[in-house]
Design a protein around this motif. Structure first.
Motif, short mmCIF file in Angstrom:
data_model
loop_
_atom_site.label_atom_id
_atom_site.label_comp_id
_atom_site.label_asym_id
_atom_site.label_seq_id
_atom_site.Cartn_x
_atom_site.Cartn_y
_atom_site.Cartn_z
N ARG A 19 42.51 40.81 43.45
CA ARG A 19 42.42 39.57 42.67
C ARG A 19 41.21 38.74 43.10
N VAL A 20 41.00 38.63 44.41
CA VAL A 20 39.87 37.86 44.93
C VAL A 20 38.55 38.55 44.58
N LEU A 21 38.49 39.86 44.77
CA LEU A 21 37.27 40.61 44.47
C LEU A 21 36.89 40.47 43.00
N CYS A 22 37.86 40.56 42.11
CA CYS A 22 37.58 40.44 40.69
C CYS A 22 36.96 39.08 40.37
N GLU A 23 37.53 38.01 40.92
CA GLU A 23 36.97 36.70 40.65
C GLU A 23 35.56 36.57 41.24
N ASN A 24 35.35 37.11 42.44
CA ASN A 24 34.01 37.05 43.05
C ASN A 24 32.99 37.83 42.22
N VAL A 25 33.40 38.98 41.70
CA VAL A 25 32.50 39.77 40.86
C VAL A 25 32.16 38.99 39.59
N ARG A 26 33.15 38.33 38.99
CA ARG A 26 32.88 37.55 37.78
C ARG A 26 31.90 36.41 38.06
N ILE A 27 32.08 35.75 39.21
CA ILE A 27 31.16 34.67 39.58
C ILE A 27 29.74 35.23 39.69
N ALA A 28 29.60 36.37 40.35
CA ALA A 28 28.29 36.98 40.49
C ALA A 28 27.71 37.36 39.13
N GLN A 29 28.53 37.96 38.28
CA GLN A 29 28.05 38.36 36.96
C GLN A 29 27.53 37.16 36.17
N ASP A 30 28.22 36.02 36.29
CA ASP A 30 27.82 34.83 35.56
C ASP A 30 26.49 34.25 36.05
N CYS A 31 26.15 34.52 37.33
CA CYS A 31 24.94 33.96 37.92
C CYS A 31 23.73 34.88 37.83
N LEU A 32 23.95 36.15 37.52
CA LEU A 32 22.86 37.12 37.53
C LEU A 32 22.29 37.33 36.13
N PRO A 33 20.98 37.52 36.01
CA PRO A 33 20.37 37.70 34.70
C PRO A 33 20.49 39.11 34.15
N VAL A 34 20.98 40.05 34.94
CA VAL A 34 21.12 41.45 34.54
C VAL A 34 22.48 41.94 35.00
N PRO A 35 22.93 43.09 34.50
CA PRO A 35 24.24 43.61 34.91
C PRO A 35 24.30 43.90 36.41
N LEU A 36 25.52 43.88 36.93
CA LEU A 36 25.82 44.13 38.34
C LEU A 36 26.56 45.45 38.48
N ALA A 37 26.21 46.22 39.50
CA ALA A 37 26.98 47.41 39.89
C ALA A 37 27.37 47.25 41.35
N VAL A 38 28.55 47.71 41.72
CA VAL A 38 29.04 47.56 43.08
C VAL A 38 29.33 48.93 43.69
N GLU A 39 29.07 49.04 45.00
CA GLU A 39 29.11 50.32 45.70
C GLU A 39 30.35 50.46 46.59
N ASN A 40 30.94 51.64 46.56
CA ASN A 40 31.97 52.00 47.53
C ASN A 40 31.33 52.20 48.90
N ILE A 41 32.02 51.82 49.98
CA ILE A 41 31.42 51.93 51.30
C ILE A 41 32.16 52.97 52.14
N ALA A 42 31.48 53.40 53.20
CA ALA A 42 32.11 54.25 54.21
C ALA A 42 32.84 53.35 55.20
N ALA A 43 33.97 53.79 55.68
CA ALA A 43 34.74 52.95 56.60
C ALA A 43 35.48 53.81 57.61
N LEU A 44 35.68 53.24 58.76
CA LEU A 44 36.50 53.86 59.79
C LEU A 44 37.90 53.28 59.79
N ILE A 45 37.99 51.98 59.55
CA ILE A 45 39.25 51.25 59.72
C ILE A 45 40.14 51.43 58.50
N ASN A 46 41.42 51.68 58.75
CA ASN A 46 42.43 51.69 57.71
C ASN A 46 43.23 50.40 57.78
N TRP A 47 43.25 49.64 56.69
CA TRP A 47 44.11 48.47 56.64
C TRP A 47 45.57 48.91 56.51
N PRO A 48 46.48 48.25 57.20
CA PRO A 48 47.89 48.59 57.03
C PRO A 48 48.41 48.11 55.67
#
Length: 531
Positions: free
Chosen positions: A132-161
């Motif tokens: 829910r938070v990520l979606c709102e943050n992405v929308r905020i970014a989309q509204d501020c940028l003059p071109v489309p946004l793409a977001v990347e999956n990251i590599a991680a070691l930690i597993n959230w419970p």
């Protein structure tokens, strides 16, 4: 209706390579380069590097790749950072910009605790709150940028419970709610396969592949059963196998080779690009180590479990690259730097693609929701909505919960506090040491005088300093804080080295080292932060 974007043929990027100042001349000379990607924070929009100017004049597309927004963080994206990213996109004439699904800082007003910087891209929990938070943050970014946004999956070691979705489901739901494009890093999928036991084929099965803007391919190395996504080694066969798996599902609009360190001769870079082209031309997927190759006669590519995988592997995860997670120094008049600490007001979006586009345009909507998004059970209709989407007030409780969780985790990683409940303390220790080692390496690059002054004792001294002293700014600030820490402790012991370090600190920080009273106050503060 799905909001998944599609790239028209006119916007296909082709084959590209990550532009870095160290290989700028080699990149210009490489045959068949259609586009390049530059770390956004390392580019000054008012004084573009000559190499990028020449590439643009030849018709080579340049895409800015941001590392400092922290879209997966609990706070809203910083408007100054968004404005800086928008300015770089405009200065480069870019068709899109990219960032990461990660958090890079925590603490601050949301938790009434000291602000902490990770200096690294850290994973967000795959939960409804985080989504829910990520979606709102992405929308905020989309509204501020003059071109489309793409977001990347990251590599991680930690597993959230207590995660509630797989990576594929999480990304599918993100696309469904926001229409954001995806930058899929196949090396990161392989890293998570080795280190966390996550099946890259399953993740690809669950992705809305029509939303892919482009693909990253990078090298790494396996040591003691742990994959290090270094961006400093040749692309391996297992990573190419994941690329082939992706290619069997979709023809990606662009594929880019990343290399951030230990740069090989141009002929080797050219050979790697040739191998990537050949992989994309192959008719079907290669076997992914430990993962069956999906076939058209096998299980549906859209299927997959809704239960996140259980993992037992350990390792430092991603210990690489110039993608510093948003902590660094401002770009200078030379046109490059090691990263920015920027932040500024957004702007109204007038880019035609942002308004929905046409049926054949780069953001044309699909006609049906992606099955993985449906399986995740977190449809947007379940949220409170306003005239233009979810009511921002409805995310406040989720932001608060996420802020506390991320601050607790980051404090354990960079300030020496106990491991939060549900985390593997041994794995957190490995990640913490990896973060400290990365800080030491980057500080040595931005302040090369320090390892010269301290000699062979630099690394041990810095790691001891970093163990309980989190970053409070960029890497240049970190270098000054480290030098001050040594001087407060009357170090180094060699008088000549101490005098030289004092002069170095004085030239960059102020007219004189801190007084004894200030030293005592700062030591007390450091002790309190470390508790």
């Amino acid at each position: 209706m799905s909001h998944a974007p599609q790239l028209g043929n006119a916007h296909r990027l082709g084959i590209g390579i990550g532009w870095r100042p160290e290989i700028a001349e080699a990149v210009e000379a490489l045959p068949g380069i259609d586009w390049v990607e530059a770390v956004a924070e390392n580019v000054c929009p008012d004084h573009l590097p000559d190499s990028l100017v020449r590439l643009r004049a030849r018709g080579v597309t340049v895409v800015p790749h941001g590392v400092s927004l922290g879209l997966g963080g609990a706070g809203r994206p910083d408007t100054k950072r968004l404005t800086d990213l928008a300015e770089r996109a405009e200065a480069l004439g870019s068709p899109l910009v990219t960032e990461h699904i990660a958090f890079v800082r925590a603490g601050g007003p949301l938790t009434a605790s000291p602000a902490l910087e990770a200096g690294h891209l850290l994973p967000v929990p795959r939960t409804k709150d985080a989504l829910r938070v990520l979606c709102e943050n992405v929308r905020i970014a989309q509204d501020c940028l003059p071109v489309p946004l793409a977001v990347e999956n990251i590599a991680a070691l930690i597993n959230w419970p207590d995660e509630e979705m797989t990576e594929g489901q999480f990304l599918a739901e993100l696309v469904e709610r926001t229409g954001v494009r995806l930058l899929i890093d196949v090396a990161n999928l392989h890293t998570n396969h080795v280190n966390r036991g996550e099946d890259p084929a399953t993740a690809l099965d669950q992705l809305p592949v029509e939303a892919i803007a482009y693909v990253h391919v990078a090298g790494g190395i396996e040591r003691d059963g742990v994959w290090h996504d270094t961006h400093a080694h040749p692309v391996s066969e297992p990573v190419l196998a994941v690329l082939a798996e992706l290619r069997s599902r979709v023809s990606p609009p662009g594929v880019l080779l990343e290399r951030d360190d230990n740069f090989p001769p141009p002929a080797e870079l050219s050979a790697e690009l040739t191998t990537i082209r050949e992989t994309l031309r192959e008719p079907g997927p290669r076997p992914v180590r430990g993962v069956p190759v999906a076939t058209e006669s096998g299980p549906s590519r859209r299927g997959g479990t809704t239960t996140p995988p259980t993992t037992t592997a350990t390792g430092p995860g991603r210990t690489d690259s110039t993608e510093t997670g948003g902590t660094g120094t401002p770009a200078t008049a030379t046109g490059t730097a090691t990263a920015t600490e920027s932040t500024a007001p957004g702007r109204a979006d007038t880019h035609p693609a942002k308004a929905g586009g046409s049926a054949s345009g780069p953001l044309a909507p699909a006609t049906a929701a992606h099955p993985a998004a449906e399986q995740a059970g977190t449809a947007a209709s379940a949220e409170q909505t306003g005239p233009s989407g979810p009511d921002p007030a409805s995310t406040a409780p989720a932001r608060q919960r996420l802020a506390l969780a991320q601050a607790s985790l980051l404090s354990a990683l960079v300030a020496g506090t106990p491991a939060p409940e549900g985390f593997d303390s041994r794995r957190l220790g490995v990640q913490s040491r990896a973060l400290g080692a990365k800080r030491a390496e980057v500080v040595a690059k931005v302040a090369p005088e320090l390892p010269r002054i301290l000699g062979g004792g630099y690394r041990a001294a810095f790691l001891a300093y970093a163990k309980s002293r989190p970053m409070r700014g960029g890497y240049r600030r970190d270098a000054l804080d480290f030098a001050e820490h040594l001087l407060i402790g009357d170090l180094p012991e060699d008088p000549a080295a101490r005098r030289e370090l004092t002069q170095w600190w004085r030239d960059r920080s102020g007219p004189r080292p801190p007084s004894r009273a200030v030293r005592i106050a700062r030591v007390a503060r450091a002790v309190l932060v470390g508790r």
